[in-house]
Design an enzyme around this catalytic site. Structure first.
Site, PDB file in Angstrom:
ATOM      1  N   LYS A 144       0.821  -1.221   0.000  1.00  0.00           N
ATOM      2  CA  LYS A 144       0.000   0.000   0.000  1.00  0.00           C
ATOM      3  C   LYS A 144       0.854   1.271   0.000  1.00  0.00           C
ATOM      4  O   LYS A 144       0.418   2.311  -0.474  1.00  0.00           O
ATOM      5  CB  LYS A 144      -0.925   0.022   1.226  1.00  0.00           C
ATOM      6  CG  LYS A 144      -1.737  -1.238   1.482  1.00  0.00           C
ATOM      7  CD  LYS A 144      -2.835  -1.451   0.469  1.00  0.00           C
ATOM      8  CE  LYS A 144      -3.939  -2.383   0.939  1.00  0.00           C
ATOM      9  NZ  LYS A 144      -3.568  -3.807   1.015  1.00  0.00           N
ATOM     10  N   ASP A 145       2.065   1.196   0.546  1.00  0.00           N
ATOM     11  CA  ASP A 145       2.942   2.376   0.570  1.00  0.00           C
ATOM     12  C   ASP A 145       3.269   2.885  -0.823  1.00  0.00           C
ATOM     13  O   ASP A 145       3.440   4.084  -1.021  1.00  0.00           O
ATOM     14  CB  ASP A 145       4.279   2.034   1.253  1.00  0.00           C
ATOM     15  CG  ASP A 145       4.133   1.853   2.756  1.00  0.00           C
ATOM     16  OD1 ASP A 145       3.309   2.549   3.369  1.00  0.00           O
ATOM     17  OD2 ASP A 145       4.872   1.018   3.317  1.00  0.00           O
TER      18      ASP A 145
END
Ligand SMILES: *Cc1c(COP(=O)(O)O)cnc(C)c1O
Length: 485
Positions: A115-116
């Site tokens: 997700k980063d």
């Protein structure tokens, strides 16, 4: 580039769909066209750095909404030293030196999950657009574990933005909770909802539609229902296909999936012309997507908690974007979205997502799906550790399962979506030990935590969000009370 609504609502600009919340029709936004890259153009991209490559891939989706130099600067800041690997998304051989099966390691960002890669960029993009308009917004996130931490890391300390994150109480790993509740910043608020992830998601959707609440301050989504997330993810899929392909052969991509966001990105990369072969959706025991490809329908059942909690989802929200393309292909640009709207709205009444036979058949041409039971997740983690001393996170294990279950020819990339250190409980269960934690996680172990447990009901969450918006110091003090785990 303009954006269409999957359910036939008005066309929008990128900026509007980024910060404008969700569509009033209940649909999702998708690009009007998918930019096409020729094989010659793609070959020229192979030697670029990750950030320069990202610029080339993303700019066509953003043209008209941002100046090229601004985009370049935002990308440089997004993939800076907060990513601890070079390249930003490394390909690592799974079996040994010369094999053509790879993990695409997507856990080198601040919160050690994929997700980063999107949120570091999306956070800066929001900030860029809000600076232009001077607007103030509230970001509301429903998380099954990893999105929340990555979003908090992306938005903490930003002016003009408050962020409220809801996670299912006792439904995520301890480390995932610490990554959220352990961040003490004046604009960060955590709710542990006494319900499942799907309840969090339903409450979030209700808040987006709540006009009274939005009149106080605009409530914005950064879940993968936000197109910007999916758009950003297609960069590493395009990148991995190019770098795993030695002589131009097509590269299979296997993705541990929940809400189908990451897979949709890979599918878009393939449509753009990147050398992507088979696409494999790998689920855990929450196998809605497997059932879809087997039967053409998804009956709603409650998600069952698993060792791969970020994939514990009963209905994959982003699947509608894929269906939209198929419906438009089958029934045209007018009829298609209208029919899709009908079928999506029926889910609320019948508890079943059912598509026409021809759509189901068309879907099966594009991808396949595998299911991995909870026992199999642990078994793969154990076996992999026994084999080479390395450890695999439980989500990645569901992807690894596809390699075992299917006979895929040619180079294959399995997305390693998280670092095993985030899932020490599963690691211990599978291998009998816990691997060395990366320094970023170690530092969190002793962090003070702040979160508020709320009942599974909309009004409670609405009042909480209202108090955050009011921003009175006493409200903050009350909200900040630590709930001891
Ligand atoms: C979010 C997440 C997934 C599922 O991704 P989707 O885009 O929702 O399909 C898989 N693995 C990990 C570790 C995640 O955090």
């Amino acid at each position: 580039m303009k954006y269409n609504d999957t359910r036939g609502g008005d066309q929008k600009d990128l900026k509007d769909i980024l910060i404008g919340g969700t569509s009033p029709t209940g649909g999702l936004y998708v690009p009007e066209t998918i930019p096409q890259f020729s094989p010659e153009k793609i070959a020229q991209l192979k030697n670029l750095s990750y950030t320069d490559f990202a610029f080339e891939v993303l700019y066509p989706f953003m043209e008209g909404s941002i100046k090229p130099d601004d985009l370049k600067n935002i990308l440089r800041a997004s993939y800076g030293p907060q990513f601890e690997s070079n390249p930003v998304a490394p390909l690592v051989h799974i079996d040994g030196q010369d094999d053509n099966r790879y993990f695409l390691e997507l856990f080198h960002g601040p919160t050690l999950a994929f997700k980063d890669y999107a949120l570091q960029f999306v956070g800066r993009l929001f900030s860029h657009f809000l600076k232009e308009s001077g607007e103030k917004i509230l970001i509301l996130v429903a998380t099954s574990g990893d999105t929340g931490g990555a979003a908090i890391e992306a938005f903490r300390g930003m002016d003009n933005i408050d962020i409220v994150v809801m996670h299912p109480h006792n439904g995520i790993s301890e480390m995932q909770r610490k990554q959220m509740a352990g961040v003490i910043a004046p604009n960060v608020f955590n709710i542990a909802l006494e319900g499942a992830f799907d309840d969090c998601q339903n409450i979030m959707k209700a808040a987006f539609k709540d006009e009274a609440l939005n009149a106080k301050r605009k409530i914005v989504a950064v879940n993968s229902v936000n197109w910007a997330r999916l758009m950003t993810q297609l960069v590493y899929h395009a990148w991995s296909s190019l770098h795993a392909s030695e002589n131009g052969e097509r590269v299979n991509i296997v993705i541990p999936s929940g809400n189908y966001g990451n897979m949709h990105s890979a599918w878009v990369a393939k449509q753009m012309g990147f050398p992507v072969g088979e696409l494999v959706v790998a689920t855990n025991q929450n196998d809605a997507l497997v059932r879809f490809f087997e039967t053409g329908e998804i009956k709603l059942v409650k998600a069952k908690p698993s060792h791969a909690p970020s994939m514990d989802i009963n209905i994959p929200s982003n699947f509608e974007r894929f269906l939209h393309v198929l419906y438009v292909g089958q029934y045209g640009a007018q009829q298609g979205p209208a029919l899709l709207k009908e079928h999506m709205e029926a889910v609320g009444k019948t508890g079943v997502l059912k598509v026409p036979q021809e759509i189901w058949q068309a879907a099966r041409q594009h991808m396949q799906a595998t299911r991995c039971s909870d026992a199999e997740i642990l078994e793969h983690m154990r076996e992999y550790h026994a084999l080479n001393g390395n450890r695999m996170d439980p989500h990645t294990a569901a992807g690894y399962h596809a390699l075992v279950a299917l006979d895929l020819a040619g180079p294959t990339v399995v997305n390693a979506t998280a670092h095993v250190g985030k899932f020490a409980e599963a690691d211990l269960k599978a291998t009998g030990s816990v691997g060395e934690l990366p320094p970023r996680l170690k530092a969190l172990q002793k962090a003070e935590e702040r979160y508020t447990v709320l009942p599974n009901n909309y009004d409670a969450v609405r009042d909480f969000v209202g108090a955050v918006i009011e921003g009175q110091p006493q409200a903050h003090a009350r909200l900040a009370q630590a709930a001891t785990p």
